[in-house]
Design a protein around this motif. Structure first.
Motif, short mmCIF file in Angstrom:
data_model
loop_
_atom_site.label_atom_id
_atom_site.label_comp_id
_atom_site.label_asym_id
_atom_site.label_seq_id
_atom_site.Cartn_x
_atom_site.Cartn_y
_atom_site.Cartn_z
N LEU A 78 12.72 2.28 -7.36
CA LEU A 78 12.50 2.57 -8.56
C LEU A 78 13.09 3.81 -9.74
N GLN A 82 16.11 4.29 -12.18
CA GLN A 82 16.04 4.19 -13.11
C GLN A 82 17.27 5.70 -13.46
N LEU A 114 9.72 -3.03 -12.37
CA LEU A 114 8.50 -2.26 -13.00
C LEU A 114 7.37 -2.95 -12.91
#
Length: 182
Positions: A78, A82, A114
Motif C-alpha cells: 500500500l 501511494q 486503505l
C-alpha cells in the motif's frame, strides 16, 4: 449476521467491486484525455506498476491465510502504491491536464485500498497487533484453510482481467504505437 460477516461482506462485495469500477473509470479518463499523445506509454507503465503493487496483496487476501506477514506485506505494498500514485500524478500533470473527475477517481483509487486494508486489520486484529509487540507474529504463507467460494474468486479474476488488465494493456499499446509514429 456477525460483525465479522458484515466486514467480510463489505470487503468482498463493496470495496473490491467499487475499486475495480474506479480503476476502469480512470482508464476511461486516460482514454478521453488521449494520454498516448501527451504523457504516452511511460504513464501507462506507472499505471501497470500500480496495478501490480495492488494485485499482490489482493491475491494474497484471496488465497492465503491472513497472517502477520500477509498484513505487513499488504501495508508495504500500500505504501509503495501511494508513492507510485504520487509519482504518476506528478508525471501526468506536467504533461497533460488531469481533469477534476480524474482527480476524484484518483481519490477513490487511493482510499479503497486503505479501506480494504483497514477491514482486513479489523477482521484479524490480534494478527495485526502481533506486528507491534502484542503477541507472537506469524510470518508464514499458507493457503486458506476455508477458501473463498470458487465462483467469487473466478468472478473477481475475470472482472479484473476485463476491466483492469486488458484496458490498461490496450492503453500501453496505444502509447507505444503513438510513440513509434512521432
Amino acid at each position: 449476521m456477525s460483525t465479522d460477516e458484515v466486514l467480510r461482506t463489505m470487503l468482498m462485495y463493496f470495496v473490491l467491486p467499487v475499486w475495480l469500477a474506479a480503476g476502469f473509470a480512470d482508464y476511461l479518463c486516460h482514454r478521453a484525455a488521449h494520454i498516448e499523445e501527451t504523457s504516452g506509454w511511460r504513464e501507462s507503465i506507472l499505471h501497470l506498476l500500480q496495478f501490480g503493487e495492488m494485485a499482490i496483496p489482493v491475491l494474497a487476501a484471496l488465497f492465503l491465510e491472513i497472517t502477520s506477514g500477509v498484513i505487513l506485506m499488504m501495508m508495504v505494498f500500500l505504501a509503495l502504491h501511494q508513492a507510485t500514485a504520487m509519482w504518476d500524478v506528478r508525471y501526468a500533470a506536467a504533461r497533460r491536464e488531469v481533469a477534476p473527475i480524474e482527480q476524484h477517481i484518483h481519490s477513490a483509487l487511493e482510499m479503497l485500498p486503505l479501506t480494504g486494508l483497514l477491514l482486513v486489520v479489523a477482521l484479524h486484529w490480534p494478527t495485526f497487533t502481533a506486528l507491534i509487540g502484542y503477541g507472537a507474529p506469524d510470518f508464514s504463507l499458507t493457503l486458506k484453510q476455508q477458501p473463498l467460494p470458487v465462483s467469487y474468486i473466478a468472478t473477481m479474476l475475470v472482472l479484473t482481467a476485463l476491466v483492469e488488465v486488458l484496458p490498461y494493456l490496450e492503453e500501453l499499446m496505444r502509447g507505444l504505437r503513438r510513440g513509434r509514429t512521432r
